[in-house]
Write a protein that holds these residues in place. Sequence first.
Motif, short mmCIF file in Angstrom:
data_model
loop_
_atom_site.label_atom_id
_atom_site.label_comp_id
_atom_site.label_asym_id
_atom_site.label_seq_id
_atom_site.Cartn_x
_atom_site.Cartn_y
_atom_site.Cartn_z
N LEU A 208 0.81 -1.21 0.00
CA LEU A 208 0.00 0.00 0.00
C LEU A 208 0.85 1.26 0.00
O LEU A 208 0.57 2.20 -0.75
CB LEU A 208 -0.92 0.02 1.22
CG LEU A 208 -1.69 1.32 1.49
CD1 LEU A 208 -2.68 1.59 0.36
CD2 LEU A 208 -2.41 1.26 2.83
N PRO A 223 -5.26 -2.62 -2.57
CA PRO A 223 -5.06 -2.13 -1.20
C PRO A 223 -5.41 -0.66 -1.03
O PRO A 223 -5.92 -0.26 0.03
CB PRO A 223 -3.56 -2.37 -0.96
CG PRO A 223 -3.22 -3.48 -1.86
CD PRO A 223 -4.05 -3.28 -3.09
N MET A 224 -5.19 0.15 -2.05
CA MET A 224 -5.54 1.56 -1.96
C MET A 224 -7.05 1.75 -1.90
O MET A 224 -7.56 2.57 -1.13
CB MET A 224 -4.94 2.32 -3.14
CG MET A 224 -3.43 2.30 -3.18
SD MET A 224 -2.74 2.91 -4.73
CE MET A 224 -3.30 4.62 -4.70
N TYR A 227 -8.27 0.47 1.52
CA TYR A 227 -7.91 1.40 2.60
C TYR A 227 -8.82 2.62 2.59
O TYR A 227 -9.30 3.05 3.65
CB TYR A 227 -6.45 1.82 2.44
CG TYR A 227 -6.00 2.82 3.49
CD1 TYR A 227 -5.80 2.43 4.81
CD2 TYR A 227 -5.77 4.15 3.15
CE1 TYR A 227 -5.39 3.33 5.76
CE2 TYR A 227 -5.36 5.06 4.10
CZ TYR A 227 -5.17 4.65 5.41
OH TYR A 227 -4.77 5.55 6.36
#
Length: 272
Positions: A208, A223-224, A227
Amino acid sequence: MKRRMPLLISILLFGYAFLYIPIASLIVYSFNESRLVTVWSGFSTKWYGELLQNDQLLGAAWLSVQIAALTASLSVVLGTLAALALVRFRRFRGRGSLEVMVTAPLVMPEVIIGLSLLLLFVAMETVIGWPAGRGMNTIVIAHTTFAMAYVAVVVQSRLAHMDLSLEEAALDLGARPLKVFFTITLPIIAPALVAGWLLAFTLSLDDLVVASFVSGPGATTLPMVVYSSVRLGVSPEINALATIIVGLVSVAVLIAGFILWRQEKRNSMDSN
């Protein structure tokens, strides 16, 4: 030793519970009918259907898989070459620098790696015009930078304990070094290559911090997206996606374990 056995078993069970109970609860709540991920209201698979309609999550997942596959393949090639140079060539000019470059990404904070690569890409774009913006290519380069270090360590350990008599016998019989490498060395270190590929794939898919520095608006990894979504509250679609990823990873680990088991069994039969 017998008196300490219950204590050791308790510590082992606590460690496994600490690691796997959160994953198990995530899988269970992916089948929760309620949108509230902490309140069970009944069994349902509707969030998997909602996930299939979420183009943002699916697009980010496919992009992350592509990046991870490219990163793992490049890391295996570059990491194997670095490991061969460090193991087979004991003394050469620049060996110390190569060792430092191989081990540095293992201990370097990801924030420093991401920031330094961002500055590098900006400077390169200003001087030579490439890369034009930041996207998939810059993420692959950044991930390969640190993933190849892990592959090099794994392959280097395998090469260091390899029996050189097989290669020497092939060379004495007239085989060329390149043929010896592909027919003898490569099959022997194949388990290490598979392990390194899976490790690099996992590191890239999970990253990330570095990806946040070197990606652009048109290249958002999974993952971005996860998140940014979790910051506003955990969605059941995230649980469904995580369950699918856990299933795919489990299948990949089982297949890799089976391949490594067959390779080790074959090597033991050949040695006998």
